[in-house]
Design a protein around this motif. Structure first.
Motif, short mmCIF file in Angstrom:
data_model
loop_
_atom_site.label_atom_id
_atom_site.label_comp_id
_atom_site.label_asym_id
_atom_site.label_seq_id
_atom_site.Cartn_x
_atom_site.Cartn_y
_atom_site.Cartn_z
N GLY A 269 -5.25 19.77 130.70
CA GLY A 269 -5.43 20.65 129.55
C GLY A 269 -4.62 20.25 128.34
O GLY A 269 -5.17 19.98 127.26
N VAL A 270 -3.29 20.19 128.49
CA VAL A 270 -2.46 19.84 127.34
C VAL A 270 -2.58 18.36 127.00
O VAL A 270 -2.42 17.97 125.84
N GLY A 271 -2.91 17.54 128.02
CA GLY A 271 -3.15 16.13 127.75
C GLY A 271 -4.38 15.93 126.87
O GLY A 271 -4.36 15.13 125.93
N GLY A 272 -5.43 16.69 127.19
CA GLY A 272 -6.63 16.62 126.36
C GLY A 272 -6.36 17.07 124.93
O GLY A 272 -6.88 16.48 123.97
N TRP A 273 -5.54 18.10 124.80
CA TRP A 273 -5.16 18.61 123.47
C TRP A 273 -4.38 17.55 122.70
O TRP A 273 -4.64 17.31 121.52
N PHE A 274 -3.43 16.91 123.36
CA PHE A 274 -2.62 15.87 122.74
C PHE A 274 -3.49 14.70 122.26
O PHE A 274 -3.36 14.23 121.12
N VAL A 275 -4.40 14.26 123.11
CA VAL A 275 -5.29 13.16 122.75
C VAL A 275 -6.22 13.57 121.60
O VAL A 275 -6.44 12.78 120.66
N TRP A 276 -6.75 14.78 121.65
CA TRP A 276 -7.64 15.25 120.59
C TRP A 276 -6.95 15.23 119.23
O TRP A 276 -7.49 14.73 118.24
N GLU A 277 -5.75 15.79 119.18
CA GLU A 277 -5.04 15.86 117.91
C GLU A 277 -4.63 14.47 117.43
O GLU A 277 -4.53 14.22 116.23
N SER A 302 3.48 16.93 120.29
CA SER A 302 3.97 16.06 121.36
C SER A 302 5.12 16.73 122.11
O SER A 302 5.24 16.56 123.34
N ILE A 303 5.96 17.47 121.41
CA ILE A 303 7.07 18.19 122.06
C ILE A 303 6.51 19.29 122.95
O ILE A 303 6.95 19.49 124.09
N THR A 304 5.52 20.03 122.43
CA THR A 304 4.88 21.08 123.22
C THR A 304 4.23 20.49 124.47
O THR A 304 4.33 21.05 125.56
N TYR A 305 3.56 19.36 124.31
CA TYR A 305 2.90 18.69 125.43
C TYR A 305 3.90 18.38 126.53
O TYR A 305 3.69 18.72 127.71
N LEU A 306 4.99 17.71 126.17
CA LEU A 306 5.96 17.30 127.20
C LEU A 306 6.61 18.51 127.86
O LEU A 306 6.82 18.53 129.07
N THR A 307 6.91 19.53 127.06
CA THR A 307 7.54 20.74 127.60
C THR A 307 6.62 21.42 128.62
O THR A 307 7.05 21.76 129.73
N LEU A 308 5.37 21.62 128.26
CA LEU A 308 4.43 22.29 129.17
C LEU A 308 4.15 21.45 130.41
O LEU A 308 4.02 21.98 131.52
N LEU A 309 4.07 20.14 130.23
CA LEU A 309 3.83 19.26 131.37
C LEU A 309 4.95 19.38 132.40
O LEU A 309 4.69 19.48 133.62
N PHE A 310 6.19 19.42 131.93
CA PHE A 310 7.31 19.48 132.88
C PHE A 310 7.55 20.89 133.40
O PHE A 310 8.08 21.04 134.52
N ILE A 311 7.18 21.90 132.65
CA ILE A 311 7.21 23.25 133.22
C ILE A 311 6.23 23.33 134.39
O ILE A 311 6.53 23.89 135.45
N ALA A 312 5.04 22.76 134.20
CA ALA A 312 4.05 22.73 135.28
C ALA A 312 4.57 21.93 136.47
O ALA A 312 4.32 22.28 137.63
#
Length: 330
Positions: A269-277, A302-312
């Protein structure tokens, strides 16, 4: 590490201008402490801790021993703080030329170069001792490697010499995940290497948009960040490639049999968002009226992406089994 003192001894001392001296409020203990804290780049430390603790939980498949966890987080924070302080010492001559860094303590004179250097070495030594005695000596050795990469490889060797500085110098920011893994499991295994590589690939699309925003700053300081020496089109192309590589690498934990449904869903999910933007930035960079704020959107994302990825990553061990184990009926 001793080479840093030798190299920087030729850097001219930085003195605040007369206007800064005149307008500076009286030095107090609180103000001095805040200046020292600022030397450590606390926002960078926060981001590094966001990757360390989830990695420890993921490696343990639950919460690790409290003392090990505290020693790793404190020792890791001190190692990162030492790296930041060394960097401020080394870059004090160019920091005064850049608007983004002109208020740093060594530029304003709130901390002297000698004080900064003593402070940096003190944090470095403390970090190694805390990691060694509180976790294990493999974690401590990796902490030394992290400091070495940021101070020597990045700050002293690469930063002022090549536009690829942040690519290889950014390896320093990858070490917290292997430090956390080693602290828990006493070794470095393939999942830790994958997480290390995720951060390695994430660093350029995180930092290059920022260098696009502060292009004039880096040009004034003669620092060849890619965003300062290349066109917006070229930089955005590179951002897209690295963003894709980051997301693909993050998904390797699934076939390796470590990732469950929570991590997999968030990574997609957040990876797709990161790539899209990143693609949006690439499209906007083709325009003649390209605006820097488009780049900053990717930087913040990019900060939001990494934060959410590691929370997951931290939540994943508590929710079901890894997907590959479910798939084979284990």
């Amino acid at each position: 590490m001793s080479s840093s003192v030798e190299y920087t001894s030729s850097v001219p001392a930085v003195s605040p201008g007369p206007d800064a001296v005149a307008s500076r409020p009286p030095m107090t203990a609180g103000r001095k402490i805040r200046a020292y804290v600022e030397l450590t780049k606390p926002r960078v430390i926060e981001l590094l801790l966001v990757t360390t603790l989830p990695t420890m939980i993921f490696a343990q498949r639950g919460f690790p021993d409290v003392l090990t966890m505290l020693a790793t987080l404190v020792g890791g924070a001190l190692a990162a703080g030492a790296s930041g302080a060394f960097n401020c010492y080394i870059d004090r001559d160019i920091d005064r030329l850049m608007k983004r860094t002109e208020r740093r303590p060594l530029v304003t004179g709130e901390v002297t170069p000698r004080e900064a250097l003593v402070f940096s070495w003190t944090l470095a030594v403390l970090s190694v001792l805390i990691l060694g005695f509180g976790a294990n000596w493999l974690a401590a050795a990796l902490g030394v490697a992290a400091i070495f990469f940021y101070v020597v490889v990045y700050s002293l060797i690469l930063k002022r010499r090549t536009e690829q500085n942040i690519v290889w110098g950014g390896i320093a920011g990858c070490f917290p995940v292997v430090i956390g893994w080693a602290a828990v499991r006493g070794t470095v295994e393939w999942p830790a290497i994958v997480l290390f590589t995720v951060i390695f690939l994430w660093t350029p699309p995180h930092y290059w948009p920022l260098s696009m925003k502060y292009k004039r700053d880096y040009q004034e300081a003669d620092v060849p960040m890619l965003g300062a020496v290349a066109s917006a089109r070229l930089v955005s192309n590179q951002v897209v490639l690295y963003a894709w590589a980051t997301v693909v690498c993050s998904l390797l934990l699934v076939p390796m049999g470590w990732a469950g449904i929570v991590y997999t869903a968030v990574a997609l999910g957040v990876g797709g968002w990161f790539v899209w933007e990143s693609h949006v930035l690439q499209r906007e960079a083709q325009r003649d009226d390209f605006e820097d704020r488009k780049a900053m959107k990717v930087f913040h994302l990019s900060i939001t992406y990494l934060t959410l990825l590691f929370i997951a990553l931290a939540v994943d061990p508590f929710v079901g089994e890894p997907l590959m184990q479910v798939a084979v009926g284990r």
